[in-house]
Design an enzyme around this catalytic site. Structure first.
Site, PDB file in Angstrom:
ATOM      1  N   SER A   1       0.844  -1.188   0.000  1.00  0.00           N
ATOM      2  CA  SER A   1       0.000   0.000   0.000  1.00  0.00           C
ATOM      3  C   SER A   1       0.881   1.241   0.000  1.00  0.00           C
ATOM      4  CB  SER A   1      -0.905   0.009   1.231  1.00  0.00           C
ATOM      5  OG  SER A   1      -0.126   0.138   2.398  1.00  0.00           O
ATOM      6  N   ALA A   2       0.315   2.339  -0.405  1.00  0.00           N
ATOM      7  CA  ALA A   2       1.069   3.596  -0.466  1.00  0.00           C
ATOM      8  C   ALA A   2       1.603   3.993   0.902  1.00  0.00           C
ATOM      9  CB  ALA A   2       0.175   4.703  -1.027  1.00  0.00           C
ATOM     10  N   CYS A   3       0.866   3.652   1.948  1.00  0.00           N
ATOM     11  CA  CYS A   3       1.288   4.079   3.287  1.00  0.00           C
ATOM     12  C   CYS A   3       2.415   3.225   3.857  1.00  0.00           C
ATOM     13  CB  CYS A   3       0.099   4.095   4.249  1.00  0.00           C
ATOM     14  SG  CYS A   3      -0.746   2.510   4.404  1.00  0.00           S
ATOM     15  N   THR A   4       2.776   2.120   3.168  1.00  0.00           N
ATOM     16  CA  THR A   4       3.864   1.281   3.683  1.00  0.00           C
ATOM     17  C   THR A   4       5.013   1.170   2.700  1.00  0.00           C
ATOM     18  OG1 THR A   4       2.835  -0.730   2.827  1.00  0.00           O
ATOM     19  CG2 THR A   4       2.308  -0.123   5.098  1.00  0.00           C
TER      20      THR A   4
END
Length: 152
Positions: A83-86
């Site tokens: 995911s973009a957040c990881t």
């Protein structure tokens, strides 16, 4: 802008869903030991999240930028191994872990995101290249080679 977007939202969602379902069908039927992550229909219309056993998702995405390039230019289908957040993390997706995916499967995850301008031809080009990349990476995978020897 919001009003214009609302006017075409239903058509865009149908187009993205048709392409998404086509990609999912091709991936699952043409690439052995692949699996869809998440529900087959209850998902965003532009989201394809699949795992490939015996290979790392990050390696698939990094293997060849041409995976997402078609002869007319960029296909506009974005790819990520998480995911973009990881981004930058080596840990498997917390979402995939939460739905019960084993680490060895979640490490092989690739997320493909479509846009309303994508075409079926672009989707087919991505799947064709994805097949080639996964096959080539598995040829170099000791885990896959062991698995193949045991199951012949």
């Amino acid at each position: 802008a919001a009003e214009l977007a609302m006017l075409s939202m239903e058509d865009r969602m149908k187009q993205e869903t048709d392409i998404r379902d086509h990609m999912i069908h091709r991936i699952l039927s043409e690439i052995p030991y692949s699996r869809l992550n998440g529900h087959d229909k209850d998902r965003l219309p532009n989201n394809v999240n699949v795992s490939f056993q015996f290979v790392e998702g990050e390696t698939i995405v990094d293997a060849d930028y041409r995976l997402f390039y078609v002869h007319r230019g960029m296909a506009g289908i974005c790819a990520s191994a998480g995911s973009a957040c990881t981004s930058g993390s080596v840990d498997p997706s917390h979402v995939l872990t939460a739905i019960g995916l084993p680490k060895e499967i979640s490490h092989g995850a690739v997320r493909l995101t479509l846009g309303y301008e994508n075409t079926m031809d672009e989707a087919d080009a991505v799947v064709d290249n994805l097949k080639r990349i996964v096959e080539n990476l598995r040829k170099m995978s000791p885990a896959y080679q062991d698995f193949a020897r045991r199951n012949m």
